[in-house]
Design a protein around this motif. Structure first.
Motif, PDB file in Angstrom:
ATOM      1  N   THR A   1     -16.753  11.344 -33.295  1.00  0.00           N
ATOM      2  CA  THR A   1     -18.274  11.796 -32.968  1.00  0.00           C
ATOM      3  C   THR A   1     -18.177  13.505 -32.812  1.00  0.00           C
ATOM      4  OG1 THR A   1     -17.323  11.572 -30.619  1.00  0.00           O
ATOM      5  CG2 THR A   1     -18.744   9.823 -31.474  1.00  0.00           C
ATOM      6  N   LEU A   2     -17.175  14.234 -32.914  1.00  0.00           N
ATOM      7  CA  LEU A   2     -17.070  15.471 -32.901  1.00  0.00           C
ATOM      8  C   LEU A   2     -17.684  16.175 -34.169  1.00  0.00           C
ATOM      9  CD1 LEU A   2     -16.934  17.715 -31.100  1.00  0.00           C
ATOM     10  CD2 LEU A   2     -14.091  17.859 -31.471  1.00  0.00           C
ATOM     11  N   LEU A   3     -16.868  15.311 -35.527  1.00  0.00           N
ATOM     12  CA  LEU A   3     -17.184  15.600 -36.711  1.00  0.00           C
ATOM     13  C   LEU A   3     -18.705  15.294 -37.180  1.00  0.00           C
ATOM     14  CD1 LEU A   3     -15.756  16.543 -39.298  1.00  0.00           C
ATOM     15  CD2 LEU A   3     -15.422  14.271 -40.001  1.00  0.00           C
TER      16      LEU A   3
ATOM     17  N   PRO B   1      -6.737  22.405 -32.468  1.00  0.00           N
ATOM     18  CA  PRO B   1      -6.187  23.253 -33.791  1.00  0.00           C
ATOM     19  C   PRO B   1      -5.771  22.395 -34.983  1.00  0.00           C
ATOM     20  CG  PRO B   1      -4.438  23.008 -32.153  1.00  0.00           C
ATOM     21  CD  PRO B   1      -5.767  22.565 -31.602  1.00  0.00           C
ATOM     22  N   SER B   2      -6.166  22.587 -35.946  1.00  0.00           N
ATOM     23  CA  SER B   2      -5.967  22.053 -37.319  1.00  0.00           C
ATOM     24  C   SER B   2      -6.436  20.842 -37.333  1.00  0.00           C
ATOM     25  CB  SER B   2      -4.523  22.265 -37.677  1.00  0.00           C
ATOM     26  OG  SER B   2      -4.039  23.317 -37.912  1.00  0.00           O
ATOM     27  N   ASP B   3      -7.917  20.611 -36.833  1.00  0.00           N
ATOM     28  CA  ASP B   3      -8.269  19.388 -36.758  1.00  0.00           C
ATOM     29  C   ASP B   3      -7.619  18.030 -35.916  1.00  0.00           C
ATOM     30  OD1 ASP B   3     -10.582  19.712 -37.966  1.00  0.00           O
ATOM     31  OD2 ASP B   3     -10.379  19.089 -39.708  1.00  0.00           O
ATOM     32  N   SER B   4      -6.633  18.523 -35.193  1.00  0.00           N
ATOM     33  CA  SER B   4      -5.844  17.600 -34.387  1.00  0.00           C
ATOM     34  C   SER B   4      -6.720  17.081 -33.489  1.00  0.00           C
ATOM     35  CB  SER B   4      -4.401  18.108 -33.680  1.00  0.00           C
ATOM     36  OG  SER B   4      -4.927  19.149 -33.030  1.00  0.00           O
ATOM     37  N   THR B   5      -7.909  17.518 -32.946  1.00  0.00           N
ATOM     38  CA  THR B   5      -8.703  16.673 -31.817  1.00  0.00           C
ATOM     39  C   THR B   5      -9.764  16.523 -32.464  1.00  0.00           C
ATOM     40  OG1 THR B   5      -9.263  18.800 -30.794  1.00  0.00           O
ATOM     41  CG2 THR B   5      -7.353  17.745 -29.896  1.00  0.00           C
TER      42      THR B   5
ATOM     43  N   ALA C   1     -16.010   8.839 -27.558  1.00  0.00           N
ATOM     44  CA  ALA C   1     -15.605  10.052 -27.079  1.00  0.00           C
ATOM     45  C   ALA C   1     -15.873  11.177 -27.453  1.00  0.00           C
ATOM     46  CB  ALA C   1     -14.136   9.879 -26.694  1.00  0.00           C
ATOM     47  N   PHE C   2     -16.543  12.174 -26.693  1.00  0.00           N
ATOM     48  CA  PHE C   2     -17.194  13.469 -27.241  1.00  0.00           C
ATOM     49  C   PHE C   2     -16.976  14.880 -26.461  1.00  0.00           C
ATOM     50  CE2 PHE C   2     -20.732  16.418 -27.620  1.00  0.00           C
ATOM     51  CZ  PHE C   2     -20.592  16.862 -29.019  1.00  0.00           C
ATOM     52  N   THR C   3     -17.315  14.502 -25.287  1.00  0.00           N
ATOM     53  CA  THR C   3     -17.712  15.671 -24.287  1.00  0.00           C
ATOM     54  C   THR C   3     -16.125  16.119 -24.010  1.00  0.00           C
ATOM     55  OG1 THR C   3     -19.135  14.529 -23.274  1.00  0.00           O
ATOM     56  CG2 THR C   3     -18.579  16.320 -22.155  1.00  0.00           C
ATOM     57  N   GLN C   4     -15.171  15.641 -23.733  1.00  0.00           N
ATOM     58  CA  GLN C   4     -13.987  16.164 -23.460  1.00  0.00           C
ATOM     59  C   GLN C   4     -13.235  16.946 -24.530  1.00  0.00           C
ATOM     60  OE1 GLN C   4     -11.998  12.653 -21.925  1.00  0.00           O
ATOM     61  NE2 GLN C   4     -12.587  12.816 -19.999  1.00  0.00           N
ATOM     62  N   ALA C   5     -13.326  16.308 -25.810  1.00  0.00           N
ATOM     63  CA  ALA C   5     -12.790  16.885 -26.831  1.00  0.00           C
ATOM     64  C   ALA C   5     -13.493  18.138 -27.155  1.00  0.00           C
ATOM     65  CB  ALA C   5     -12.695  16.137 -28.079  1.00  0.00           C
TER      66      ALA C   5
ATOM     67  N   ILE D   1     -15.467  20.215 -25.147  1.00  0.00           N
ATOM     68  CA  ILE D   1     -15.105  21.373 -24.198  1.00  0.00           C
ATOM     69  C   ILE D   1     -13.792  21.817 -24.308  1.00  0.00           C
ATOM     70  CG2 ILE D   1     -15.109  21.753 -21.761  1.00  0.00           C
ATOM     71  CD1 ILE D   1     -17.544  19.920 -21.211  1.00  0.00           C
ATOM     72  N   VAL D   2     -12.768  21.101 -24.428  1.00  0.00           N
ATOM     73  CA  VAL D   2     -11.384  21.580 -24.321  1.00  0.00           C
ATOM     74  C   VAL D   2     -11.215  22.450 -25.933  1.00  0.00           C
ATOM     75  CG1 VAL D   2      -9.000  20.962 -24.483  1.00  0.00           C
ATOM     76  CG2 VAL D   2     -10.377  19.856 -23.174  1.00  0.00           C
ATOM     77  N   SER D   3     -11.695  22.036 -26.828  1.00  0.00           N
ATOM     78  CA  SER D   3     -11.587  22.712 -28.105  1.00  0.00           C
ATOM     79  C   SER D   3     -12.462  23.401 -28.399  1.00  0.00           C
ATOM     80  CB  SER D   3     -11.506  21.598 -29.454  1.00  0.00           C
ATOM     81  OG  SER D   3     -12.487  21.280 -29.542  1.00  0.00           O
ATOM     82  N   GLY D   4     -13.614  23.788 -27.390  1.00  0.00           N
ATOM     83  CA  GLY D   4     -14.781  24.652 -27.815  1.00  0.00           C
ATOM     84  C   GLY D   4     -15.613  23.983 -28.905  1.00  0.00           C
ATOM     85  N   GLY D   5     -15.654  22.760 -28.971  1.00  0.00           N
ATOM     86  CA  GLY D   5     -16.235  22.273 -30.187  1.00  0.00           C
ATOM     87  C   GLY D   5     -15.859  22.278 -31.680  1.00  0.00           C
ATOM     88  N   SER D   6     -14.539  22.893 -31.790  1.00  0.00           N
ATOM     89  CA  SER D   6     -14.082  22.880 -33.001  1.00  0.00           C
ATOM     90  C   SER D   6     -13.008  21.816 -33.357  1.00  0.00           C
ATOM     91  CB  SER D   6     -13.015  24.293 -33.216  1.00  0.00           C
ATOM     92  OG  SER D   6     -11.869  24.055 -32.174  1.00  0.00           O
TER      93      SER D   6
END
Lengths: 427, 299, 274
Positions: B253-255, B245-249, B231-235, B237-242
Motif C-alpha cells: 500500500t505504501l508503494l 532503507p533500500s525498500d526494505s519496508t 498495513a500502511f500507517t505504521q510503515a 510513519i516510521v520510514s517517513g513515507g519512503s
C-alpha cells in the motif's frame, strides 16, 4: 425510550438523504468580492506571518477576500493532487520547483508572465519558464551550503577551513581528524552528503555536468557519480562520516535531531533557509561555508542560489486577476516583506530585501549576507527535473543506503541511479 | 409451519428488509460502489490527476507483471502478514490467557496493554520508536550493557522490517480483548473435569482452550490478515513515507500510495489496488475453506 | 498460591513497563524543556515544568480547545451514524429473509477488503460535487450510511447469538419488525453497540488522512491535523508542545476505553462468533 429511538432513527435517515440530495450549496453572489483560496505548507509560525500578510493584502485590496488554507507538509501533495483531480484546487499555491515543472508540464498551471519580476534575480525566474509560459514566481532565496560548528573544531584542535580555497581532499581529511581527535561517542566530522539531490547536483556541476538537460534527459553518465558514492563509502568506513546506520536513520530525522542541531557533527549540509532554525536548535554559534571544490577556487565550488518555493496559480482558477494580485503582493510589496521576513528564505525582490534588512534576526541576516556574497560567483542555473524527475530523491536515497550497506558497489549504484532515473522519467 | 405462512412472512420481510437496509444500500451504491467502479475504470488508463485520464488498455496490467519494486513490495507485505499476524495473535492469546484467571487489577492491566493500540498512527510514534530502536536507542543501550553492539534496527535494511513487525505486535490490544471475551465463554466445568482427570496446564490449554477458542482465533485471523495486507500507517510513519532503507519496508500500500500520489500515476495505482483486492479475497477464501479442518464447532 | 500470584503480578508489571515505555518517555518529555528532549536520555525528570502544556495549548492559530471540539463533533456524528445505520443493516442481514441476501452479504464482506487509498480520489470528487469540502459531512455521512462494514459484520454475528424465541414471541403478540428491532434486539445488543461506539470513537479521533484532505480552514481542523502543525519538516518543530498536546489528545481516548472496556469485553463475548 422506544419513541426517542424512532425519532432519532428517522432524523438520522432524513438528514443523510437530505444531505445527499441537497448538494451544491448557495449560488455565488455576483456582487460579492472575489473570494480566493490560498494554500501553503509549513508549521504554525509560517501560518501566523502569512495570515498577517494576507490580512494586510485584503486591507489594501477591498475587492478581494482571501481564505487561508495552511496545511501540514505531511500529505500536502496528496491533498493538492486530489484537489486538482476534482477541479477544486486553491487559487494561489506554494510549490517546490520540481513540482512546479511537473504540474506545468501537464498543463495545469497559469502563465504568470504578467507579474513584475524586474527586481528578482532573473535566473530564479527563468528556471520555471516553460513553453507554456511563466509557471511560477520565486517565493524566497536559499542556497545549499555547508554548516560548521566552530566549537567542535576548537575541541578537535582542527583549524576552520578557508571555504574559498578548500578541496574535497581537505574536507575528507578534516572530517576524519575531527572524528578521531574528539573521540566521543556519536561525534563525527561531518554529516553524510549522499542524501539529497542537491549534493549530487553540486558534485556534477563541479565536473561541468548537470542532473538533467534542458530537454528533460539525464545530464550525466554513471562514471560521473561513481566518485560521489565512492567518497561516501570511504569516508563512512574511515570514520569521517557517521556509520551507515546513523546515516540512513537521519534520512528521515527532523531538523532538531540532526547531528548538527544536537552538537554532534562538526560539518553538515543544509539550506540557508534552515540556518536560523538550526542555530536556535543547536543553541550555539554555527557558520555558513561554501562547498569544497575540486580545484581549490571558490568559483569552482559551483554554489547554487535558488528558490525552494514558488507561488503558482492553477490554470483553471476562476479568479485569475485576484490570484495574480495576491502573488504580486506577496513577492513585490515591502509591507508583505516586513511581515513575512525570512520565513520562506531571503526575500527574492531586492527592494523588499533592503526594506526588511534591519528587522532580521542575526542568523537570518547572516544568511542574507552569505547569499549576497556568493551570488556573483554562483553557477548558472541548471535545468530542472522533467516530469517524473521528482522521484530522484527517493532513488538516490535507495542507492546511498545500498552502497553504505555493501549491497551495491559505487559503480553499480551509479549505474542504477541512471537506470532508475530514466525509468521514472520515461512516461 | 405451513408453507403459505412462510411465503407470507417472506413477502413482508422483503419490504421491511429494504427499509432497514436503505442507509447501508445508499452508502454502498453512492460512496463505495461508485468510487470502486471509477477506480476500476482508472486502472485501464494513464491518469495524472492533473489532466483527464487516457485509456491505455492493458498497459497497467503489463506493468504489474514487470515492476520489480512491486514484486519486492509483495515480498515485504507477505513477510509482514505471514510473520506479523501469527506473532501478534500468539502474544495476544498468551496475554489473554494469563489475564483470564480472576485476578486483582485485571481492568488495570487490560487498559495498560491496550494503551499502545490507542496511540495508533500518532505523529509522535516515529519519534518514540526511534527512542527505542534507533542506533542510540533503548534496545541498544540495554545490549551495550552486556557488551553487544546492536545494529540500527530501523535504519539497517536487514532489520528494519522486523522492527515494524514488532511495532505491529506491540499493538496487540484489539485481538487481546477479543480473545479475553472468547475465554470468558468457555465453561469453567470443562477445566474442572480435565483437572480431575489429571491434565496439566499445558494439556488443558491444548485440549480445551485451543479448540473452544478456535472460532475466535479464526475471526481474529481473518480480520488481522485483511488489516495487515492493507498495513500502511505504521510503515509510513516510521520510514517517513519512503519505505526505506533500500525498500526494505516498502509495503504494497505504501508503494501504491507513492505511485499514485507521489508520482501522479493514479491509473497504475488503481490497477495495483485491484491486484491487492484480488490477493486479499483469495487469501480470505482459502482461509474460510481451511477453517473447516481446524475450527471447532460445538454443535 | 500466594507466591505464584505475586510472581505473576511482578511479571505483568515488568511487561506493562516495557509496553508503555515509549508512552512514559513521551509523558516525561512533555515536562522537559524543548532543547533537552533529545539530549537527556532515560526517564529521569529533573523538574516538573508545565510550560509545554501552557504554550502548546495556545501555540497554534486557534486555542487547542477548538480542535478538540471539532474532533468531538466529528466523533459524535460518526458514533451516532455507525450505531444507527450499522445496527439497522445488521438486523436485516441477521433476522430478515429477503431476496439477494446472500449476495448483498458477500458484497458487504468484500467492502471490508477494499484498500482505502484507491477510493480516496473518486470519493473526493464526489463530495466536492456535493459542496462538502471544508465541512464535517465527508467525515460523518459515510458513517450514517454504514460504510464501515466491519461493524455491520460484528453486529450481525451478535444478533445471530440472540435467541430467536424472543422475537417469535413478540411477533405472535403482533409486533412488526420496527418494534421487534427497537424493543427487543436493540436493548439486548447494548454491548455490541458499546463496542462499536468505542472503536468508532478511537478510529475517528485518530483519523488524519481524511480530515487533512477534506478540512481546509484552520477553524475546522481536527486534532490529528492540528498536531502536525507543530511539526515542520524543513524548519523547527516544537517537540515539547507536540508531546504535551498529544497527551491531552490521548487522555479522552484512554478515558473512553477505561469506562467502556466492561462493555467491550462483554460485547464481543456474546457475539458468538462461531
Amino acid at each position: 425510550m422506544r419513541k426517542a429511538l424512532t425519532v432519532l432513527m428517522t432524523g438520522v435517515l432524513a438528514a443523510a438523504l437530505l444531505a445527499i440530495a441537497g448538494s451544491g450549496g448557495a449560488a455565488p453572489d455576483p456582487n460579492a468580492p472575489a473570494a480566493i483560496r490560498f494554500m501553503w505548507w509549513g508549521a504554525d509560525q509560517r501560518a501566523k506571518v502569512t495570515t498577517a500578510a494576507v490580512r494586510a493584502f485584503e486591507a489594501a485590496n477591498p475587492g478581494v477576500a482571501v481564505q487561508v488554507e495552511p496545511t501540514t507538509f505531511d500529505g500536502y501533495f496528496d491533498k493538492l493532487a486530489t484537489q486538482f483531480a476534482a477541479n477544486d484546487a486553491p487559487d494561489v499555491i506554494q510549490l517546490t520547483p520540481d513540482k512546479v515543472l511537473e504540474f506545468a508540464g501537464r498543463g495545469a498551471l497559469l502563465d504568470l508572465a504578467s507579474i513584475d519580476t524586474s527586481k528578482i534575480d532573473p535566473r530564479l525566474v527563468q528556471i520555471v519558464k516553460t513553453e507554456r509560459g511563466q509557471a511560477g514566481i520565486p517565493a524566497g532565496i536559499g542556497s545549499h551550503v555547508m554548516v560548521a560548528n566552530p566549537r567542535l573544531f576548537v575541541e578537535a584542535g582542527v583549524p576552520m577551513p578557508d571555504d574559498t580555497t578548500w578541496t574535497w581532499a581537505d574536507y575528507r581529511r578534516i572530517a576524519q581528524e575531527i572524528t578521531r581527535r574528539t573521540g566521543k561517542e556519536g561525534v563525527f566530522g561531518s554529516q553524510a552528503f549522499g542524501i539529497s539531490s542537491n549534493g549530487l547536483s553540486v558534485w556534477l556541476s563541479q565536473q561541468g555536468k548537470t542532473l538533467w538537460t534542458k530537454d528533460g534527459q539525464i545530464g550525466y553518465e554513471a562514471p560521473d557519480s561513481t566518485g560521489y558514492f565512492q567518497l561516501l563509502k570511504d569516508m563512512s568506513a574511515e570514520g569521517g562520516l557517521p556509520t551507515p546506520e546513523l546515516i540512513t536513520e537521519e534520512l528521515s530525522a527532523p531538523l532538531e535531531q540532526s547531528g548538527i542541531a544536537t552538537g554532534r557533527y562538526a560539518l553538515a549540509y543544509a539550506d540557508t533557509s534552515q540556518f536560523s532554525s538550526l542555530v536556535k536548535a543547536a543553541g550555539e554559534d554555527l557558520e555558513l561555508l561554501r562547498f569544497p571544490s575540486r580545484t581549490g577556487k571558490a568559483a569552482d565550488a559551483k554554489m547554487e542560489v535558488r528558490s525552494s518555493m514558488y507561488w503558482i496559480v492553477p490554470a483553471r482558477t476562476e479568479h485569475e486577476a485576484a490570484a495574480k494580485k495576491l502573488v504580486n503582493y506577496l513577492v513585490n510589496s515591502p509591507e508583505a516583506g516586513k511581515l513575512l521576513l525570512g520565513d520562506r528564505g531571503v526575500p527574492t525582490n531586492s527592494a523588499v530585501r533592503d526594506a526588511v534588512r534591519a528587522q532580521l534576526d542575526p542568523a537570518s541576516a547572516e544568511s542574507v549576507a552569505f547569499i549576497e556574497e556568493i551570488s556573483p560567483e554562483a553557477r548558472d542555473f541548471v535545468p530542472r527535473a522533467p516530469v517524473g524527475g521528482g522521484n530522484l530523491e527517493e532513488i538516490l536515497k535507495r542507492q546511498t543506503s545500498d552502497v553504505l550497506f555493501g549491497r551495491a558497489t559505487p559503480a553499480e549504484a551509479a549505474q542504477r541511479l541512471i537506470d532508475e532515473s530514466r525509468a521514472a522519467t520515461r512516461r | 409451519m405451513a408453507r403459505t405462512t412462510t411465503s407470507r412472512v417472506r413477502k413482508r420481510d422483503d419490504r421491511a428488509a429494504y427499509v432497514f437496509l436503505l442507509p447501508w444500500f445508499v452508502g454502498l451504491v453512492v460512496i463505495t460502489i461508485g468510487p470502486m467502479a471509477m477506480s476500476l475504470y482508472l486502472s485501464f488508463t494513464d491518469y495524472s490527476m492533473l489532466a483527464p485520464p487516457n485509456w491505455v488498455g492493458l498497459d497497467n496490467v503489463e506493468r504489474l507483471l514487470t515492476d520489480e519494486r512491486l514484486h519486492n513490495s509483495l515480498r515485504v507485505t507477505f513477510t509482514y502478514v505471514l510473520v506479523g499476524v501469527p506473532l501478534q495473535l500468539a502474544v495476544a492469546l498468551a496475554v489473554a490467557v494469563v489475564l483470564n484467571r480472576g485476578m486483582r487489577g485485571l481492568a488495570f492491566y487490560r487498559s495498560v496493554f491496550y494503551l499502545p493500540s490507542l496511540l495508533g498512527g500518532s505523529v509522535a510514534i516515529a519519534v518514540l520508536w526511534k527512542q527505542i530502536f534507533g542506533s542510540t536507542g533503548l534496545v541498544n543501550d540495554v545490549l551495550a550493557l552486556v557488551g553487544i553492539a546492536g545494529p540500527g534496527w530501523i535504519s539497517d535494511p536487514r532489520t528494519a522490517l522486523s522492527s515494524i513487525i514488532l511495532l505491529h505486535v506491540w499493538t496487540f490490544g484489539a485481538p487481546m480483548i477479543i480473545f479475553l471475551a472468547g475465554l470468558r465463554q468457555i465453561p469453567e466445568m470443562y477445566y474442572e473435569a480435565a483437572t480431575v482427570d489429571g491434565a496439566g496446564p499445558l494439556q488443558r490449554f491444548r485440549r480445551i482452550t485451543l479448540p473452544m477458542l478456535s472460532p475466535i482465533i479464526f475471526f481474529n485471523l481473518i480480520l488481522q490478515i485483511i488489516g495487515s495486507f492493507q498495513a500502511f500507517t505504521q510503515a509510513f510513519i516510521v520510514s517517513g513515507g519512503s519505505g526505506g532503507p533500500s525498500d526494505s519496508t516498502m509495503f504494497f500500500t505504501l508503494l501504491l500510495y507513492q505511485r499514485g500520489f507521489g508520482e501522479l500515476d493514479m491509473g497504475y495505482a488503481s490497477a495495483m489496488a485491484w491486484l491487492l483486492l484480488l490477493i486479499i479475497t483469495i487469501f480470505t477464501a482459502v482461509n474460510f475453506i481451511a477453517s473447516r479442518y481446524w475450527v471447532f464447532h460445538e454443535s | 498460591m500466594r507466591a505464584s500470584s505475586l510472581v505473576r503480578h511482578a511479571v505483568l508489571i515488568v511487561a506493562c513497563l516495557i509496553m508503555i515505555y515509549p508512552l512514559l518517555w513521551m509523558v516525561v518529555s512533555s515536562f522537559r524543556p524543548d532543547d533537552l528532549i533529545f539530549r537527556q536520555p532515560g526517564l529521569w525528570l529533573t523538574s516538573l515544568d508545565t510550560v509545554n502544556y501552557r504554550e502548546g495549548w495556545s501555540a497554534l492559530t486557534r486555542p487547542f480547545s477548538v480542535y478538540l471540539a471539532n474532533s468531538a463533533v466529528v466523533a459524535l456524528g460518526a458514533i451516532i451514524g455507525n450505531l444507527v445505520s450499522c445496527s439497522m443493516a445488521a438486523y436485516a442481514f441477521a433476522r430478515l429473509e429477503f431476496r439477494g441476501r446472500k449476495a448483498l452479504f458477500g458484497i458487504m464482506l468484500l467492502t471490508i477488503m477494499l484498500p482505502f487509498h484507491v477510493v480516496v480520489v473518486p470519493q473526493y470528487i464526489l463530495f466536492s460535487q456535493f459542496g462538502w469540502v471544508n465541512t464535517f459531512w465527508p467525515l460523518i455521512v459515510p458513517k450514517l450510511l454504514a460504510t464501515d462494514s466491519f461493524f455491520v459484520f460484528l453486529m450481525v454475528q451478535f444478533i445471530r447469538g440472540i435467541p430467536r424465541e424472543l422475537d417469535e414471541a413478540a411477533r405472535i403478540d403482533g409486533a412488526g419488525h420496527p418494534r421487534i428491532f427497537l424493543a427487543i434486539i436493540l436493548p439486548l445488543m447494548t454491548p455490541a453497540l458499546a463496542t462499536t461506539a468505542i472503536f468508532t470513537f478511537i478510529w475517528s479521533w485518530n483519523d488524519f488522512f481524511t480530515a487533512l484532505i477534506y478540512l481546509t480552514a484552520p477553524d475546522m481542523f481536527t486534532v490529528p491535523v492540528a498536531l502536525r502543525a507543530f511539526v515542520d519538516s524543513t524548519g523547527s518543530t516544537s517537540w515539547g508542545s507536540l508531546f504535551a498536546m498529544s497527551i491531552v489528545t490521548l487522555a479522552p481516548v484512554f478515558l473512553a476505553f477505561l469506562l467502556g472496556q466492561r462493555f467491550l469485553v462483554k460485547g464481543i463475548a456474546t457475539t458468538g462468533i462461531k
